[in-house]
Motif scaffolding. Structure first.
Motif, PDB file in Angstrom:
ATOM      1  N   GLY A 164      57.002  18.255  98.103  1.00 27.26           N
ATOM      2  CA  GLY A 164      57.990  18.478  97.048  1.00 27.26           C
ATOM      3  C   GLY A 164      57.296  18.845  95.756  1.00 27.26           C
ATOM      4  O   GLY A 164      56.075  18.685  95.618  1.00 27.26           O
ATOM      5  N   PHE A 165      58.063  19.353  94.812  1.00 28.03           N
ATOM      6  CA  PHE A 165      57.511  19.588  93.475  1.00 28.03           C
ATOM      7  C   PHE A 165      58.519  19.138  92.431  1.00 28.03           C
ATOM      8  O   PHE A 165      59.661  19.593  92.418  1.00 28.03           O
ATOM      9  N   HIS A 166      58.079  18.232  91.559  1.00 24.06           N
ATOM     10  CA  HIS A 166      58.994  17.710  90.544  1.00 24.06           C
ATOM     11  C   HIS A 166      58.458  17.850  89.130  1.00 24.06           C
ATOM     12  O   HIS A 166      59.096  17.390  88.196  1.00 24.06           O
ATOM     13  N   GLY A 167      57.282  18.461  88.984  1.00 23.04           N
ATOM     14  CA  GLY A 167      56.774  18.697  87.640  1.00 23.04           C
ATOM     15  C   GLY A 167      55.391  18.120  87.431  1.00 23.04           C
ATOM     16  O   GLY A 167      54.799  17.547  88.342  1.00 23.04           O
ATOM     17  N   ASP A 168      54.886  18.270  86.211  1.00 25.18           N
ATOM     18  CA  ASP A 168      53.480  18.001  85.941  1.00 25.18           C
ATOM     19  C   ASP A 168      53.202  16.808  85.027  1.00 25.18           C
ATOM     20  O   ASP A 168      52.059  16.555  84.675  1.00 25.18           O
ATOM     21  N   TYR A 175      64.378  14.084  95.312  1.00 22.12           N
ATOM     22  CA  TYR A 175      64.298  15.205  96.253  1.00 22.12           C
ATOM     23  C   TYR A 175      64.845  16.469  95.617  1.00 22.12           C
ATOM     24  O   TYR A 175      65.696  16.424  94.729  1.00 22.12           O
ATOM     25  N   GLU A 176      64.353  17.608  96.078  1.00 21.19           N
ATOM     26  CA  GLU A 176      64.928  18.901  95.728  1.00 21.19           C
ATOM     27  C   GLU A 176      65.979  19.212  96.798  1.00 21.19           C
ATOM     28  O   GLU A 176      65.618  19.393  97.959  1.00 21.19           O
ATOM     29  N   PRO A 177      67.248  19.260  96.448  1.00 22.72           N
ATOM     30  CA  PRO A 177      68.265  19.480  97.477  1.00 22.72           C
ATOM     31  C   PRO A 177      68.246  20.908  98.044  1.00 22.72           C
ATOM     32  O   PRO A 177      68.201  21.873  97.286  1.00 22.72           O
ATOM     33  N   ASP A 209      63.666  18.060  77.201  1.00 26.49           N
ATOM     34  CA  ASP A 209      63.309  19.447  76.921  1.00 26.49           C
ATOM     35  C   ASP A 209      62.541  20.214  77.994  1.00 26.49           C
ATOM     36  O   ASP A 209      62.146  21.354  77.763  1.00 26.49           O
ATOM     37  N   ASN A 210      62.303  19.625  79.150  1.00 28.73           N
ATOM     38  CA  ASN A 210      61.734  20.418  80.252  1.00 28.73           C
ATOM     39  C   ASN A 210      62.003  19.716  81.575  1.00 28.73           C
ATOM     40  O   ASN A 210      62.364  18.532  81.589  1.00 28.73           O
ATOM     41  N   GLY A 211      61.818  20.439  82.662  1.00 22.57           N
ATOM     42  CA  GLY A 211      62.196  19.920  83.972  1.00 22.57           C
ATOM     43  C   GLY A 211      61.391  18.708  84.407  1.00 22.57           C
ATOM     44  O   GLY A 211      61.932  17.761  84.986  1.00 22.57           O
ATOM     45  N   SER A 212      60.086  18.714  84.129  1.00 22.09           N
ATOM     46  CA  SER A 212      59.243  17.575  84.499  1.00 22.09           C
ATOM     47  C   SER A 212      59.770  16.319  83.831  1.00 22.09           C
ATOM     48  O   SER A 212      59.909  15.256  84.449  1.00 22.09           O
ATOM     49  N   THR A 213      60.057  16.459  82.546  1.00 23.03           N
ATOM     50  CA  THR A 213      60.529  15.323  81.760  1.00 23.03           C
ATOM     51  C   THR A 213      61.903  14.855  82.239  1.00 23.03           C
ATOM     52  O   THR A 213      62.174  13.651  82.271  1.00 23.03           O
ATOM     53  N   ALA A 214      62.758  15.801  82.622  1.00 23.06           N
ATOM     54  CA  ALA A 214      64.079  15.417  83.139  1.00 23.06           C
ATOM     55  C   ALA A 214      63.911  14.525  84.371  1.00 23.06           C
ATOM     56  O   ALA A 214      64.641  13.546  84.547  1.00 23.06           O
ATOM     57  N   ASN A 215      62.933  14.848  85.223  1.00 21.96           N
ATOM     58  CA  ASN A 215      62.671  14.019  86.405  1.00 21.96           C
ATOM     59  C   ASN A 215      62.006  12.697  86.032  1.00 21.96           C
ATOM     60  O   ASN A 215      62.314  11.648  86.608  1.00 21.96           O
ATOM     61  N   GLU A 216      61.083  12.783  85.078  1.00 20.63           N
ATOM     62  CA  GLU A 216      60.418  11.575  84.573  1.00 20.63           C
ATOM     63  C   GLU A 216      61.492  10.584  84.110  1.00 20.63           C
ATOM     64  O   GLU A 216      61.429   9.387  84.389  1.00 20.63           O
ATOM     65  N   SER A 219      67.192  21.919  84.394  1.00 17.50           N
ATOM     66  CA  SER A 219      66.490  22.643  83.316  1.00 17.50           C
ATOM     67  C   SER A 219      66.497  24.114  83.731  1.00 17.50           C
ATOM     68  O   SER A 219      67.483  24.584  84.265  1.00 17.50           O
ATOM     69  N   LYS A 220      65.400  24.849  83.526  1.00 17.47           N
ATOM     70  CA  LYS A 220      65.296  26.249  83.926  1.00 17.47           C
ATOM     71  C   LYS A 220      66.537  27.067  83.526  1.00 17.47           C
ATOM     72  O   LYS A 220      66.671  27.409  82.366  1.00 17.47           O
ATOM     73  N   ALA A 221      67.479  27.346  84.413  1.00 14.14           N
ATOM     74  CA  ALA A 221      68.629  28.194  84.059  1.00 14.14           C
ATOM     75  C   ALA A 221      69.587  27.520  83.081  1.00 14.14           C
ATOM     76  O   ALA A 221      70.498  28.172  82.571  1.00 14.14           O
ATOM     77  N   ALA A 234      68.597  13.794  92.426  1.00 14.80           N
ATOM     78  CA  ALA A 234      68.545  15.191  92.874  1.00 14.80           C
ATOM     79  C   ALA A 234      67.867  16.022  91.788  1.00 14.80           C
ATOM     80  O   ALA A 234      68.375  16.155  90.686  1.00 14.80           O
ATOM     81  N   ASP A 235      66.700  16.558  92.122  1.00 17.68           N
ATOM     82  CA  ASP A 235      65.993  17.443  91.199  1.00 17.68           C
ATOM     83  C   ASP A 235      66.564  18.851  91.390  1.00 17.68           C
ATOM     84  O   ASP A 235      66.154  19.588  92.282  1.00 17.68           O
ATOM     85  N   GLU A 236      67.536  19.196  90.548  1.00 20.75           N
ATOM     86  CA  GLU A 236      68.168  20.521  90.623  1.00 20.75           C
ATOM     87  C   GLU A 236      67.648  21.430  89.509  1.00 20.75           C
ATOM     88  O   GLU A 236      68.338  22.355  89.071  1.00 20.75           O
ATOM     89  N   VAL A 237      66.433  21.165  89.081  1.00 21.56           N
ATOM     90  CA  VAL A 237      65.831  21.971  88.010  1.00 21.56           C
ATOM     91  C   VAL A 237      65.796  23.441  88.429  1.00 21.56           C
ATOM     92  O   VAL A 237      66.108  24.329  87.644  1.00 21.56           O
ATOM     93  N   MET A 238      65.454  23.700  89.691  1.00 20.30           N
ATOM     94  CA  MET A 238      65.416  25.075  90.182  1.00 20.30           C
ATOM     95  C   MET A 238      66.755  25.499  90.783  1.00 20.30           C
ATOM     96  O   MET A 238      67.231  26.610  90.550  1.00 20.30           O
ATOM     97  N   THR A 239      67.381  24.610  91.581  1.00 19.82           N
ATOM     98  CA  THR A 239      68.549  25.011  92.373  1.00 19.82           C
ATOM     99  C   THR A 239      69.847  25.111  91.567  1.00 19.82           C
ATOM    100  O   THR A 239      70.829  25.672  92.049  1.00 19.82           O
TER     101      THR A 239
HETATM  102  C1  LIG Z   1      60.042  23.998  87.572  1.00 20.10           C
HETATM  103  C2  LIG Z   1      60.436  22.748  88.257  1.00 20.10           C
HETATM  104  C3  LIG Z   1      60.159  21.498  87.683  1.00 20.10           C
HETATM  105  C4  LIG Z   1      59.394  21.355  86.406  1.00 20.10           C
HETATM  106  O1  LIG Z   1      60.075  21.886  85.316  1.00 20.10           O
HETATM  107  P1  LIG Z   1      59.246  22.282  84.011  1.00 20.10           P
HETATM  108  O2  LIG Z   1      60.275  22.701  83.034  1.00 20.10           O
HETATM  109  O3  LIG Z   1      58.329  23.391  84.410  1.00 20.10           O
HETATM  110  O4  LIG Z   1      58.503  21.057  83.586  1.00 20.10           O
HETATM  111  C5  LIG Z   1      60.609  20.378  88.350  1.00 20.10           C
HETATM  112  N1  LIG Z   1      61.274  20.463  89.509  1.00 20.10           N
HETATM  113  C6  LIG Z   1      61.548  21.636  90.088  1.00 20.10           C
HETATM  114  C7  LIG Z   1      62.315  21.659  91.374  1.00 20.10           C
HETATM  115  C8  LIG Z   1      61.137  22.822  89.492  1.00 20.10           C
HETATM  116  O5  LIG Z   1      61.387  23.988  90.080  1.00 20.10           O
END
Ligand SMILES: *Cc1c(COP(=O)(O)O)cnc(C)c1O
Length: 422
Positions: free
Chosen positions: A142-146, A202-204, A109-116, A265-267, A236-241
């Motif tokens: 890099g940023f992968h969530g909290d 990685y964020e591609p 249900d969220n991007g951090s968790t998807a990476n977790e 996640s996100k979009a 590949a963390d494509e949460v944003m891309t």
């Molecule tokens: C926003 C983001 C996350 C975290 O997603 P959340 O839904 O805020 O937990 C992880 N990775 C990337 C690349 C993001 O942009």
């Protein structure tokens, strides 16, 4: 009755906010297309699609209709032991869009968790095969969530400071570019040799939270090849891309070596409701198949594959696949390119960059990432009816695809005025 802002201050603790310095937050009462409305009816163009989510516009009619239908049919069902059509339809639609090697969809249900989940899948993949590998490789900044695993992999100190003693084992490499690539390749090879490396996350192509740092696909490809050769699982963390922002459906479409795991996640739900997925290859999935229950992936979230979220996501994908949206994406890309030509030589601009519909420029001023000047610039834009969220001295644009040309011009105008005012 107190104002919304006063009531907010009494009861709410906001994310990423030092409330002592910034007690007030702006109430938004309505959103439509690329526009946000405050209590007084003043509008703001959503220059970052509300953290890259509302790509098809806020309160999109097509998505509303699909979500309404779903709400009347099936609201929520336990996803361990049950299934439902929206989740199946969505999984099929996603696998159709994702790189060919992706074969299974795991919901959360969220991007951090998807990476977790991606990190846990990679660790357990090795564990299930009787090989203990505990090190994760990630990019600097890099940023992968909290959540803890995702946070450990993230390299931005403003988020991580108090928690660094509690992290999983992460080794960092710089993001590659044509100049440092041999050095990065050497470092990656050395880390893989010296440690029991489970995965590389990685964020591609674009590191969102790292002020839209961009790096070339060819360099990433070199690193992915090395990982593939050493049985290091690539995530590949494509949460944003994801979903068209980089000019291709996924950033991973631009590399020839495909990742083992992709998080989205996100979009994914077009800004309507929270959801995330982690996709993986057959190889990963098969490593969890066994007569022993202990080799299964024991990870679940209560709202996994919520039917309403799935319906929103399916409707979003229909829009992404439409000619209208694909044309709009091309229009935005060309429009940013033209804007870039106009401002790239401005004395207050040190550099500009663009990947797909994501455009960023660096200001020729020194400032802290979350310092005072940043809030002044934020206010400067808001006064002009434009919502942009500077990251340090970087201004970036990542609007909904449905933005009107006139609205895009208003964003460019506000940025030009800022440059001239510095
Ligand atoms: C926003 C983001 C996350 C975290 O997603 P959340 O839904 O805020 O937990 C992880 N990775 C990337 C690349 C993001 O942009």
């Amino acid at each position: 009755m107190n104002s919304l802002s006063e009531r907010d201050q009494k009861s709410i603790w906001h994310p990423l906010t030092q409330h002592k310095l910034h007690p007030e937050t702006l109430p938004i009462v309505k959103a439509k297309g690329a526009l946000l409305y405050d209590e007084n009816g003043k509008t703001y163009i959503d220059g970052i699609a509300s953290w890259y989510t509302a790509m098809y516009g806020h309160c999109n009619e097509h998505i509303i209709a699909k979500v309404q239908q779903q709400m009347q049919q099936l609201d929520q069902i336990v996803f361990a032991g049950f299934t439902h059509r929206p989740a199946i339809d969505l999984s099929e639609a996603l696998l159709e869009l994702l790189p060919d090697n992706q074969q299974k969809i795991f919901f959360s249900d969220n991007g951090s968790t998807a990476n977790e989940i991606g990190i846990k899948m990679a660790l357990q993949y090795h564990f299930n095969r009787g090989e203990k590998r505990g090190t994760i490789i990630a990019f600097e900044n890099g940023f992968h969530g909290d959540t803890f695993g995702a946070m450990s992999a993230s390299g931005l100190s403003v988020y991580n400071g108090p928690f660094e003693d509690f992290f999983i084992d992460v080794k960092r490499i710089p993001t590659p570019n044509p100049k440092n690539i041999e050095e990065v390749v050497h470092l990656l090879t050395q880390i893989i040799k010296d440690h029991k490396v489970a995965a590389f996350i990685y964020e591609p192509l674009v590191q969102g939270a790292n002020a839209m740092h961009m790096y070339p696909a060819c360099c990433l490809n070199r690193l992915l090849k090395i990982c593939a050769d050493h049985e290091v699982i690539t995530i590949a963390d494509e949460v944003m891309t994801g979903f068209g922002k980089t000019g291709t459906t996924f950033a991973s479409d631009q590399v020839t070596i495909k990742p083992d795991i992709i998080s989205l996640s996100k979009a994914l739900t077009a800004g309507f409701v929270p959801m995330a997925i982690t996709s993986c290859t057959q190889k990963i999935y098969d490593a969890f198949l066994d007569d022993s229950v202990g080799k299964a992936f024991f990870h679940a979230h209560t709202y996994s594959a919520n039917p309403i979220a799935c319906a929103a996501s399916l409707a979003g994908i229909e829009l992404l696949n439409s000619e209208v949206i694909q044309e709009k994406i091309q229009t935005i890309i060309a429009s940013h390119q033209a804007f870039n030509e106009r401002i790239k030589n401005h004395p207050k601009v040190t550099s500009t960059r663009q990947t797909g519909i994501i455009f960023a420029l660096d200001l020729a001023i020194e400032m802290d990432r979350y310092g005072k000047k940043r809030y002044e610039i934020f206010d400067f834009f808001m006064q002009r009816g434009v919502f942009l969220r500077p990251l340090g001295n970087t201004i970036y644009i990542s609007t909904p695809y449905v933005i009107e040309i006139s609205e895009l011009k208003q964003i460019y105008q506000a940025i030009s005025e800022l440059l001239d005012s510095l």
